[in-house]
Write a protein that holds these residues in place. Structure first.
Motif, short mmCIF file in Angstrom:
data_model
loop_
_atom_site.label_atom_id
_atom_site.label_comp_id
_atom_site.label_asym_id
_atom_site.label_seq_id
_atom_site.Cartn_x
_atom_site.Cartn_y
_atom_site.Cartn_z
N PRO A 421 45.93 47.69 57.81
CA PRO A 421 45.58 48.40 56.56
C PRO A 421 45.63 47.50 55.33
N GLU A 422 46.63 46.60 55.25
CA GLU A 422 46.70 45.71 54.09
C GLU A 422 45.47 44.81 54.02
N GLU A 423 45.02 44.32 55.15
CA GLU A 423 43.84 43.48 55.18
C GLU A 423 42.59 44.26 54.78
N VAL A 424 42.48 45.49 55.25
CA VAL A 424 41.32 46.32 54.90
C VAL A 424 41.29 46.58 53.41
N TRP A 425 42.44 46.93 52.84
CA TRP A 425 42.48 47.23 51.40
C TRP A 425 42.03 46.01 50.59
N GLN A 426 42.50 44.82 50.96
CA GLN A 426 42.10 43.63 50.21
C GLN A 426 40.63 43.29 50.46
N MET A 427 40.18 43.43 51.71
CA MET A 427 38.79 43.11 52.04
C MET A 427 37.83 43.98 51.24
N VAL A 428 38.12 45.26 51.14
CA VAL A 428 37.24 46.15 50.36
C VAL A 428 37.26 45.76 48.90
N ASP A 429 38.42 45.46 48.36
CA ASP A 429 38.48 44.98 46.97
C ASP A 429 37.59 43.75 46.80
N GLU A 430 37.68 42.82 47.73
CA GLU A 430 36.90 41.58 47.63
C GLU A 430 35.40 41.87 47.70
N MET A 431 35.00 42.77 48.60
CA MET A 431 33.58 43.08 48.74
C MET A 431 33.04 43.83 47.52
N VAL A 432 33.83 44.75 46.99
CA VAL A 432 33.38 45.50 45.80
C VAL A 432 33.24 44.57 44.60
N VAL A 433 34.17 43.65 44.44
CA VAL A 433 34.08 42.70 43.32
C VAL A 433 32.86 41.79 43.51
N ALA A 434 32.65 41.28 44.71
CA ALA A 434 31.54 40.37 44.97
C ALA A 434 30.19 41.04 44.77
N GLN A 435 30.12 42.36 45.05
CA GLN A 435 28.84 43.07 45.00
C GLN A 435 28.75 44.04 43.82
N ALA A 436 29.58 43.83 42.82
CA ALA A 436 29.68 44.78 41.70
C ALA A 436 28.34 45.08 41.04
N GLN A 437 27.44 44.10 40.99
CA GLN A 437 26.16 44.32 40.30
C GLN A 437 25.30 45.37 41.00
N TRP A 438 25.57 45.64 42.30
CA TRP A 438 24.80 46.65 43.04
C TRP A 438 25.61 47.93 43.30
N LEU A 439 26.81 48.00 42.71
CA LEU A 439 27.70 49.14 42.95
C LEU A 439 28.11 49.80 41.63
N PRO A 440 27.16 50.40 40.92
CA PRO A 440 27.50 50.97 39.61
C PRO A 440 28.56 52.05 39.68
N GLN A 441 28.64 52.77 40.79
CA GLN A 441 29.61 53.86 40.90
C GLN A 441 31.05 53.36 40.97
N TYR A 442 31.22 52.06 41.23
CA TYR A 442 32.58 51.48 41.31
C TYR A 442 32.91 50.61 40.10
N ALA A 443 32.09 50.65 39.06
CA ALA A 443 32.32 49.80 37.89
C ALA A 443 33.72 50.02 37.32
N ALA A 445 36.33 50.72 38.89
CA ALA A 445 37.37 50.26 39.81
C ALA A 445 37.44 48.73 39.92
N VAL A 446 36.45 48.03 39.40
CA VAL A 446 36.38 46.58 39.57
C VAL A 446 37.52 45.85 38.86
N PRO A 447 37.86 46.16 37.59
CA PRO A 447 38.96 45.42 36.94
C PRO A 447 40.28 45.51 37.72
N LYS A 450 40.07 43.33 40.84
CA LYS A 450 40.26 41.92 40.50
C LYS A 450 41.73 41.61 40.27
N GLU A 451 42.43 42.51 39.60
CA GLU A 451 43.86 42.31 39.34
C GLU A 451 44.64 42.26 40.64
N ARG A 452 44.34 43.16 41.56
CA ARG A 452 45.04 43.17 42.85
C ARG A 452 44.76 41.89 43.63
N LEU A 453 43.51 41.44 43.59
CA LEU A 453 43.16 40.21 44.31
C LEU A 453 43.89 38.99 43.75
#
Length: 488
Positions: A421-443, A445-447, A450-453
């Motif tokens: 679970p810890e790896e999944v939580w970080q992986m999703v954070d990393e993917m959402v941050v990397a793809q933020a320009q295509w994920l307006p609904q998560y804008a 959640a991005v800051p 980034k802080e958690r990462l």
């Protein structure tokens, strides 16, 4: 007949050309209009030139327009076909690269698994924009034909939230049937009658008849194991056939991603895959293939344009569903196929809200599904695992709830077999941050992501995967094609 077809994502040049020529194989459809739209002016210009050349070479009255203004393309359209890839190959590369850092080795990554779920998060907001435009400016009875992956998630969102008459279309069933016909020694695919049912990319051949004779599990296993090519390329698929008793529609590599048993240990992966082609299990295989195809097309474009000058050959019409559905709806010539629709009781042991892929018949009254199908229990259980992930993923994409997104990824069968679970939580954070320009609904959640990462202690590694190949150069592709031509 005269009506308008809009193709969204028409810059998928090869596929758009195939749909176009298929549709023009229907004699009644010569006088229709194709409205092409894409975010890439460059790709639009290329495909329009090809389609214009086809129209000219065949002396057709067909009209082709191209615009980056999607609403203009959709105005008055009776049929809308989507083959979009939101984020393009740039985002897709992250769908493969980032999960590898956490030990998740995907062959395709566009349906479920970590890559497919994030692909859905990028696509669904755009799909809903399409649906809004369809409701507002398209024909009152417009039908939306979705070819884009993740098929089930996109179709689910369009039906439940987009409120548009939608059907999802895929060619996996046809390809599986072609394999079965070949191993059984059929002279023609027409000799094989089959019922295939389940969910997209996890559809099962639950009834097979060759010239009216029912084919059982043991005969099918023996036929595949005796085949000189498929016995090597489809090892995993054959193993599932032995254990489940029915053959899956999906390719060896794709099927391996949906199950938690075959790709969870790096040293086991190579046992079940075949490296003769990307589709049999290569790490990031479809990303490599897509990259090479794009590069090849860009370089060899003059040859593609020259080939468009040839007459349309109706005998070479493909088995893609779109043209056959349109023909049945418009001419009342009945078509039988396998379609992705809301279940609503069609498959008795899957949820009513799920998007299933199952047999149906099309005529002027619409798409009519064959109801009352019950899947073998193991097939239903496997489908259910993916359906639950799909449902959470759709709801996360609609709400922008990053915690629900993480739960969806956590419940993915392969992800859950590999990652904590810890790896999944970080992986999703990393993917959402990397793809933020295509994920307006998560804008929003991005800051915080980034802080958690920045404070994370979860270890990752740079890993190419168990069976990765490099993208081949144009020169290498030319040499390979020349060698194949010489061998023939």
């Amino acid at each position: 007949m005269s009506f308008k077809i809009a193709i969204i994502g028409a810059g998928s040049v090869g596929f758009t050309k195939k749909l176009f020529t298929d549709i023009l194989c229907v004699p009644e459809f010569k006088d229709i209009e194709f409205a092409l739209t894409d975010v890439s002016e460059h790709n639009l210009a290329m495909i329009k030139a090809i389609l214009d050349r086809i129209v000219e070479a065949n002396n057709l009255p067909t009209r082709v327009t191209a615009t980056t203004d999607r609403r203009k393309a959709l105005e008055g359209a009776r049929y809308i076909i989507s083959c979009v890839r939101v984020g393009g190959l740039e985002a897709y590369a992250d769908d493969i690269r980032i999960p590898l850092r956490y030990g998740i080795d995907q062959c395709v990554g566009d349906t479920i698994c970590a890559g497919g779920i994030l692909y859905g998060q990028r696509n669904i907001p755009v799909i809903l924009d399409f649906c809004k435009d369809i409701r507002e400016v398209a024909d009152t009875n417009a039908k939306f034909l979705n070819y884009a992956n993740p098929m089930a998630m996109n179709t689910w969102a369009a039906i439940e939230y987009g409120k548009v008459d939608t059907v999802g279309l895929c060619h996996g069933v046809q390809h599986g049937a072609e394999q079965i016909a070949e191993v059984l020694g059929a002279k023609s695919l027409r000799e094989l009658d089959y019922v295939c049912s389940g969910i997209n990319h996890q559809t099962w051949f639950i009834d097979l008849r060759l010239n009216g004779r029912k084919i059982d599990r043991d005969e099918l296993i023996a036929a595949f194991e005796a085949h000189p090519v498929y016995s090597q390329q489809e090892k995993l698929r054959i193993d599932v056939l032995k254990r489940f008793g029915v053959y899956s529609t999906e390719s060896n590599g794709h099927l391996s991603e949906y199950l938690p048993w075959y790709r969870k240990r790096p040293d086991e992966i190579t046992r079940w895959i075949d490296m003769s082609d990307w589709i049999h299990g290569e790490t990031g295989g479809y990303l490599r293939y897509s990259t090479e195809t794009r590069n090849w097309f860009e370089t060899e474009y003059p040859q593609f344009l020259e080939a468009a000058s040839k007459p349309i050959d109706a005998s070479r019409r493909s088995n893609e569903h779109a043209s056959h559905i349109l023909e049945a709806l418009e001419t009342n010539r009945v078509y039988r196929g396998h379609f992705n629709v809301r279940n609503d009781g069609v498959i008795t042991n899957l949820p009513r809200d799920a998007i299933i892929e199952s047999p149906g018949f099309v005529d002027r009254f619409g798409i009519n599904m064959a109801a009352g199908i019950t899947l073998p229990e193991a097939c239903a259980a496997t489908c259910m695992a993916s359906i639950n992930v799909q449902r959470m993923s759709v709801h996360a994409a609609i709400s922008g709830d990053i915690d629900l997104l993480k739960l969806a990824v956590l419940h993915d069968p392969l992800v859950g077999a590999v990652s904590t679970p810890e790896e999944v939580w970080q992986m999703v954070d990393e993917m959402v941050v990397a793809q933020a320009q295509w994920l307006p609904q998560y804008a929003h959640a991005v800051p915080a992501a980034k802080e958690r990462l920045s404070k994370s202690t979860v270890k990752t590694r740079e890993w190419a995967g168990a069976a990765r190949r490099s993208v081949r150069s144009i020169e290498e592709l030319r040499a390979e094609k020349a060698a194949l031509k010489q061998a023939v």
